[in-house]
Design a protein around this motif. Structure first.
Motif, short mmCIF file in Angstrom:
data_model
loop_
_atom_site.label_atom_id
_atom_site.label_comp_id
_atom_site.label_asym_id
_atom_site.label_seq_id
_atom_site.Cartn_x
_atom_site.Cartn_y
_atom_site.Cartn_z
N LEU A 1 0.82 -1.21 0.00
CA LEU A 1 0.00 0.00 0.00
C LEU A 1 0.86 1.26 0.00
CD1 LEU A 1 -2.70 -1.15 2.58
CD2 LEU A 1 -3.12 -0.63 0.16
N THR A 2 1.88 1.25 0.82
CA THR A 2 2.74 2.43 0.94
C THR A 2 3.55 2.65 -0.34
OG1 THR A 2 2.86 1.96 3.29
CG2 THR A 2 4.40 3.57 2.45
N TYR B 1 -5.84 6.03 7.63
CA TYR B 1 -5.31 4.70 7.29
C TYR B 1 -3.79 4.69 7.42
CZ TYR B 1 -9.96 3.99 5.21
OH TYR B 1 -11.31 3.89 4.98
N LYS B 2 -3.16 5.79 6.96
CA LYS B 2 -1.69 5.87 7.07
C LYS B 2 -1.26 5.85 8.53
CE LYS B 2 -1.38 9.35 4.06
NZ LYS B 2 -0.79 10.45 3.28
N THR C 1 8.24 0.49 4.99
CA THR C 1 6.98 1.24 5.01
C THR C 1 7.15 2.53 5.79
OG1 THR C 1 5.70 -0.81 4.85
CG2 THR C 1 4.56 1.11 5.76
N LEU C 2 7.76 2.45 6.97
CA LEU C 2 7.96 3.64 7.80
C LEU C 2 8.89 4.64 7.12
CD1 LEU C 2 8.15 1.92 11.28
CD2 LEU C 2 6.35 3.49 10.48
N ASP D 1 6.38 12.13 4.56
CA ASP D 1 5.25 13.02 4.86
C ASP D 1 5.12 13.33 6.35
OD1 ASP D 1 4.46 13.28 2.23
OD2 ASP D 1 2.96 11.69 2.35
N TYR D 2 5.65 12.46 7.18
CA TYR D 2 5.56 12.64 8.63
C TYR D 2 7.00 12.81 9.14
CZ TYR D 2 0.82 10.76 8.11
OH TYR D 2 -0.49 10.56 7.74
#
Length: 187
Positions: free
Chosen positions: A97-98, A117-118, A144-145, A151-152
């Motif tokens: 997904l990521t 969801y994220k 994934t992280l 973005d984070y």
């Protein structure tokens, strides 16, 4: 096909690529089976849930967008999955997904993967990183992280701390992936 019938069918799924693909294609051809597959996946203390996870992973590998209508149910319940053979596919689906979300190509995942969801994916991936999981879920989680960290801005420093802290105690596979991720974070 009822949930019970699908449950019984999943008993025929084994580690072979052929069987996983056969049932993944069955689900792709019959999208009404996806909620039933998720119901079985989230019977987290049942060994058949692992087989459901394998099929869901293969389905996502073949046609990721099929999970879009079910992202809420998937992300809301994925943290409950705890049997090792089911955790790995869930972590892999998070990575799929990521990767699709950050792909250079236009995908429907970009619109479907909401901040909520994220955040659920971030939470479960950090759990995989700090809990006593096998190397595969940790490897998928760190990738994934890393991607979500674009973005984070708080993710990369936290991820780097965990990777550096656990580095000496982990397997050579973990160390290789951790080195790669740490190098990317520093650049």
């Amino acid at each position: 096909m009822t949930t019970e019938h699908l449950y019984n069918e999943l008993n025929y799924v084994n580690h072979s690529r052929e069987k996983r693909l056969k049932y993944a294609n069955l689900v792709i051809d019959n999208p009404n089976l996806i909620p039933k597959l998720l119901d079985i996946l989230f019977m987290v203390d049942d060994k058949v849930s692992c087989r459901a996870a394998w099929v869901l992973e293969f389905m996502c590998g073949e046609q990721l967008e099929a999970i879009i209508p079910h992202l809420d149910a998937f992300t809301k319940n994925m943290h409950k999955v705890h049997l090792d053979p089911a955790v790995r596919p869930v972590a892999k689906i998070c990575e799929y997904l990521t990767k699709a979300y950050y792909s250079k190509h236009e995908t429907k995942i970009k619109a479907a993967l909401t901040p909520e969801y994220k955040e659920r994916i971030i939470e479960v991936c950090f759990d995989y990183m700090i809990n006593d999981e096998k190397i595969a879920p940790k490897a998928y989680a760190m990738n994934t992280l890393f991607l979500l960290g674009t973005d984070y801005n708080w993710i990369h420093p936290e991820l780097a701390l965990i990777l550096e802290r656990d580095f000496q105690m982990q397997s050579s596979g973990f160390k290789a992936r951790a080195r790669h991720i740490l190098k990317k974070i520093k650049n």
